[in-house]
Enzyme design. Structure first.
Site, PDB file in Angstrom:
ATOM      1  N   ASP A 170       0.872  -1.173   0.000  1.00 40.03           N
ATOM      2  CA  ASP A 170       0.000   0.000   0.000  1.00 40.03           C
ATOM      3  C   ASP A 170       0.913   1.229   0.000  1.00 40.03           C
ATOM      4  O   ASP A 170       1.598   1.502   0.983  1.00 40.03           O
ATOM      5  CB  ASP A 170      -0.867  -0.055   1.275  1.00 40.03           C
ATOM      6  CG  ASP A 170      -1.836   1.111   1.388  1.00 40.03           C
ATOM      7  OD1 ASP A 170      -1.600   2.145   0.721  1.00 40.03           O
ATOM      8  OD2 ASP A 170      -2.811   0.985   2.158  1.00 40.03           O
ATOM      9  N   HIS A 171       0.908   1.929  -1.094  1.00 40.34           N
ATOM     10  CA  HIS A 171       1.875   3.022  -1.250  1.00 40.34           C
ATOM     11  C   HIS A 171       1.560   4.213  -0.344  1.00 40.34           C
ATOM     12  O   HIS A 171       2.345   5.148  -0.235  1.00 40.34           O
ATOM     13  CB  HIS A 171       1.930   3.456  -2.718  1.00 40.34           C
ATOM     14  CG  HIS A 171       3.264   4.012  -3.129  1.00 40.34           C
ATOM     15  ND1 HIS A 171       4.214   4.400  -2.231  1.00 40.34           N
ATOM     16  CD2 HIS A 171       3.802   4.230  -4.351  1.00 40.34           C
ATOM     17  CE1 HIS A 171       5.276   4.851  -2.867  1.00 40.34           C
ATOM     18  NE2 HIS A 171       5.056   4.754  -4.164  1.00 40.34           N
TER      19      HIS A 171
END
Ligand code: CAO
Length: 556
Positions: free
Chosen positions: A528-529
């Site tokens: 999850d950036h």
């Protein structure tokens, strides 16, 4: 206080009109001019306004009833200072105004006479000409706000297609295209107030077969009848607006929207797109209840998070009738499949995913693992590559704790976990399940091998307890026993990363002097950036590769 009859005013020549919506109920307090009910002739829909301020005591008609001028549709109590004769007089005035409005909105014979078709100056050239379409006579109305622009620049349209919709306080009208052709620059915006003769938009009109000047000029005149503002009942919604809210059923091109001014106003206030609201009234007319029910369902879905599972404003996929292409069979989704589908879509739509790839040299690890075969047989446990992955990931999570978090976007908080529980994706005949191994960092390889085998078996036998599928900080999904060189797994939210493992293969690896045959294991780390940056992701996979490349470091 006095009781007053609510009567149908002069309908501008229409004999009988149908009641299509009743807007108020007995006991409602209404202000003077508030709409009481909507009637519709074959030409117009008109709201009958309240003749005064007071309380509705009775509505004596129902939807579908036919009414004519003078019919009593209900009664109301008017009173207070303005009661008595004054109130009656005022009410009669209102009634008259309403009849005028009805008469004006009725684009029948009388208004056709009034309608002054705009005759734009034709600029000729080549096979087409440019026209500036002007606002025609608006049935006596002036300064009427544009509530919708029904075409976009570049649209090809037919003569009589609705260009814009305007709405007075009495009626909704469409301004039709006087010609077939292509829409050029649109010269008005929603909210602009239009009067007869205002410039509306530019059009390129195709001229067929070398039309003479006379013919070209005659054309607008020929369209004179069409050049009146038309009541909304023939409205064609052309443009599919930006999706909003939850379940999204894209309107079919040319979907007709039937709704009166009050309903349109309500929809605008609530931000509801009427092309998506199912009308429950006669001829699919949208009534206030429909708009309210639509908005309620959108809110409920958004609150339940179902929006992402069902579209989150993203156009749904329309299915064709597959049977037209060959034989088909339909089967209801199992609960697990449907839950997995919802979870996958929720994660995919909520999480900005990035996948980092790496190859780990597991030649030595595999030698060691294979050497454990006899020991494993004694213990009754099979040592597969998975326990090594679990151990390596636990070490990496401890060293890079930014992977062991969840995000609370509502509170703008990062939740750090002080435990290391890892989920393992298990492929079962009834679907994907993810049992969780707790405190992986505190367990040895044999313990992990035994526990993962047991949980995988329980998953296949549908024996997992809910508690055995909860609490993971990170997930491993291994397709190594099946095949493939890489994939992009979907993060199992609210975790922030997942490791995909593909099938190890012998590859030539340069050792600085020559190529060596090494067993390389492909790793695919999706993350999850929002929680993890790319540099940390590269650190994580590099660390995994080092740990798996020299498993002695797992002991450190
Ligand atoms: N490369 C090469 N071979 C591998 C390997 C890899 N990365 N991983 C496993 N193998 C081998 C094993 O060594 C074993 O071979 P041997 O029998 O010769 O020793 C064989 O493949 C089968 O292993 P396994 O899959 O039974 O055992 P595992 O511990 O590696 O995996 C589990 C267990 C539960 C992860 C696995 O059975 C499974 O279900 N995988 C599918 C997960 C899945 O569907 N993920 C997708 C989720 S997203 O849709």
């Amino acid at each position: 206080m006095s009781e007053q009859e609510i009567k149908v005013p002069d309908l501008g020549g229409a004999d009988e009109v149908e009641v299509i919506e009743i807007i108020v109920s007995k006991g409602d307090s209404v202000e003077e001019e508030d709409p009481i009910l909507t009637v519709e002739s074959d030409k117009a829909s008109v709201e009958l306004p309240s003749p005064g301020t007071g309380k509705i005591t009775n509505i004596s008609v129902k939807v579908g009833d036919k009414v004519k001028e003078g019919d009593v549709v209900g009664t109301m109590e008017v009173g207070g200072a303005g009661g008595g004769d004054d109130a009656k007089e005022e009410a009669d005035d209102k009634s008259e105004q309403a009849s005028e409005a009805a008469s004006e909105a009725k684009s029948g014979d009388s208004s056709a006479d009034k309608a002054e078709p705009s005759k734009p100056a034709a600029k000729k050239g080549g096979g087409s000409r440019k026209e500036t379409v002007k606002v025609p006579a608006l049935d006596g109305f002036d300064n009427v706000p544009v509530i919708e622009i029904n075409v976009a620049e570049g649209d090809s349209i037919e003569a009589d297609d609705a260009l814009v919709t305007v709405e007075s306080d009495k009626a909704t009208m469409e301004i039709p295209a006087p010609y077939a052709g292509k829409v050029g620059k649109i010269l008005v915006s929603e909210g602009d107030k239009l009067s007869e003769g205002d410039d509306l938009l530019e059009m390129t009109v195709e001229e067929e077969g070398g039309e003479s000047d006379d013919q070209a000029e005659a054309e607008p005149a020929k369209e004179a009848k069409k050049d009146e503002a038309k009541p909304e009942q023939s409205k064609q919604e052309k443009a599919a607006p930006e999706p909003q809210g939850a379940t999204y059923e894209p309107p079919a091109p040319g979907t007709k929207v039937h709704a009166g001014p009050a309903v349109r106003k309500l929809a605008r206030e609530l931000g509801a797109d009427l092309t998506r609201v199912k009308g429950s009234g006669p001829k699919n007319r949208i009534v206030k209840d429909d708009v309210q029910a639509y908005v309620k369902s959108q809110l409920q879905q958004a609150q339940q998070g179902a929006s992402v599972g069902t579209g989150s404003g993203i156009p749904g996929v329309k299915l064709p009738d597959f049977s037209q292409f060959g034989e088909i069979e339909k089967e209801a989704m199992s609960r697990m499949m449907s839950a997995t589908a919802t979870n996958m879509q929720r994660s995919w739509l909520n999480v900005p995913h990035v996948t980092q790839f790496e190859d780990a040299d597991i030649t030595d690890m595999e030698d060691f693992r294979k050497a454990q075969k006899a020991a494993g047989e004694k213990k009754g446990v099979k040592m597969t590559p998975l326990p090594f992955m679990l151990k390596a990931c636990a070490t990496a999570l401890a060293e890079l704790p930014q992977f062991n978090v969840s995000l609370d976007m509502d509170k703008k908080e990062v939740i750090r976990k002080k435990y290391i529980h890892i989920g393992i994706a298990v492929d079962t005949p009834h679907g994907l399940m993810v049992p969780v191994i707790r405190n992986v960092d505190q367990k040895g390889l044999w313990e992990l091998a035994a526990e993962s085998a047991e949980l995988a078996q329980k998953a296949r036998d549908k024996q997992l307890k809910p508690s055995e599928m909860q609490g993971a900080c990170f997930t491993i999904t291994s397709l190594g026993g099946i095949g493939g060189t890489a994939f992009t797994p979907i993060v199992n939210t609210p975790e922030v990363a997942i490791l995909g493992i593909s099938k190890a293969a012998m590859k030539p690896v340069w050792d600085g002097k020559e190529f060596q045959p090494r067993l390389m294991l492909p790793l695919s780390l999706s993350y999850d950036h929002r929680a993890v940056n790319g540099a940390d992701a590269a650190r994580f996979t590099t660390l995994l590769s080092q740990l798996l490349g020299d498993i002695r470091s797992l002991l450190l």
